[in-house]
Design a protein around this motif. Sequence first.
Motif, short mmCIF file in Angstrom:
data_model
loop_
_atom_site.label_atom_id
_atom_site.label_comp_id
_atom_site.label_asym_id
_atom_site.label_seq_id
_atom_site.Cartn_x
_atom_site.Cartn_y
_atom_site.Cartn_z
N THR A 108 0.77 -1.30 0.12
CA THR A 108 -0.06 -0.76 0.08
C THR A 108 0.67 1.32 -0.31
OG1 THR A 108 -0.35 0.14 1.92
CG2 THR A 108 -2.04 -1.19 1.22
N THR A 116 -5.94 7.70 -4.36
CA THR A 116 -6.94 7.08 -2.95
C THR A 116 -7.31 8.29 -3.23
OG1 THR A 116 -5.24 7.76 -1.52
CG2 THR A 116 -5.56 4.93 -2.19
N PRO A 119 -11.31 8.73 -4.25
CA PRO A 119 -12.59 7.63 -3.41
C PRO A 119 -12.64 8.02 -1.71
CG PRO A 119 -10.83 6.61 -4.67
CD PRO A 119 -9.67 7.69 -4.93
N THR A 120 -11.38 8.03 -1.33
CA THR A 120 -11.33 8.61 0.36
C THR A 120 -12.30 9.75 0.70
OG1 THR A 120 -9.15 7.82 0.56
CG2 THR A 120 -9.79 8.95 2.23
#
Length: 274
Positions: A108, A116, A119-120
């Motif tokens: 990760t 990300t 989406p976060t």
Amino acid sequence: MTAGRVLVVAALVALTVVFIYPFVWLVSASFKPQGEVFDNKLIPETFTFDNYLSVWHEAPMLLWLGNTVLVTVLAAVTVTFSSALVAWGFAYFRFPGRGVLFGIVLATMMLPGAVTMVPTFLIWNALGQVDTLTPLWAGNIFGSAFYIFLLRQFFLNLPRDVFEAAKLDGASNWTIFRRIALPLTRPALIVTLIFEFQAAWTDLMRPLIYLRDSDKFTIPRGLKAVLDQFGFGGNWHWEIVVTASVITTVPMIILFFLGQRHFTEGIATTGVKG
């Protein structure tokens, strides 16, 4: 003193000057009136405290400092504890797929933050937490891959016999973790705390994404607003900008000096044991 040692000392002194000069310049400029900010003199020709009075009047610095302290403390404490808990699980327990799962955690770290980010944001927006301080720290509840790796390496070098002896005496896994493992890894925990404290204190990206109301601004987001208003907004009051920058930098310097011994010990010990 040999010639080689003289060269090393001279190089260290030169590098020290290079690193501290910007901050010395910043402090000096904060005590200058508007017309002398960029005169490049380290000793102000006209010394004034008016900038420090003006910055508190022009911007809610105390409120921003309070928001930043709250977010930073919550972020540092939660990520340190959660990362230590996960790292302890990977280091102490033996279970099928442990190596693969740990590899996935490390993988990760290869993901860029931009991947990300959207989406976060959608998750926090669905939870109704946009324009609150929660997204700035709550993600740390799930730990950090880097800190998990750091603390796991430290846990692996602790004597396992101590934990087994404690278990024979009737200690639970939680008791072993809380009363034996954590105290033995205090230097590494302090390193994690300081790293995350600095990261959360200086974080600008997430406040820019999630915060709308100026009353909820953190210091980096507030500095951006001050810069927009007094630096690029047509007013050109750079003395306000540099003074606000000094006010926000000093707490981090104080933190480093307070934790310097533990920080240095943690870095050295982690380097040797890792």
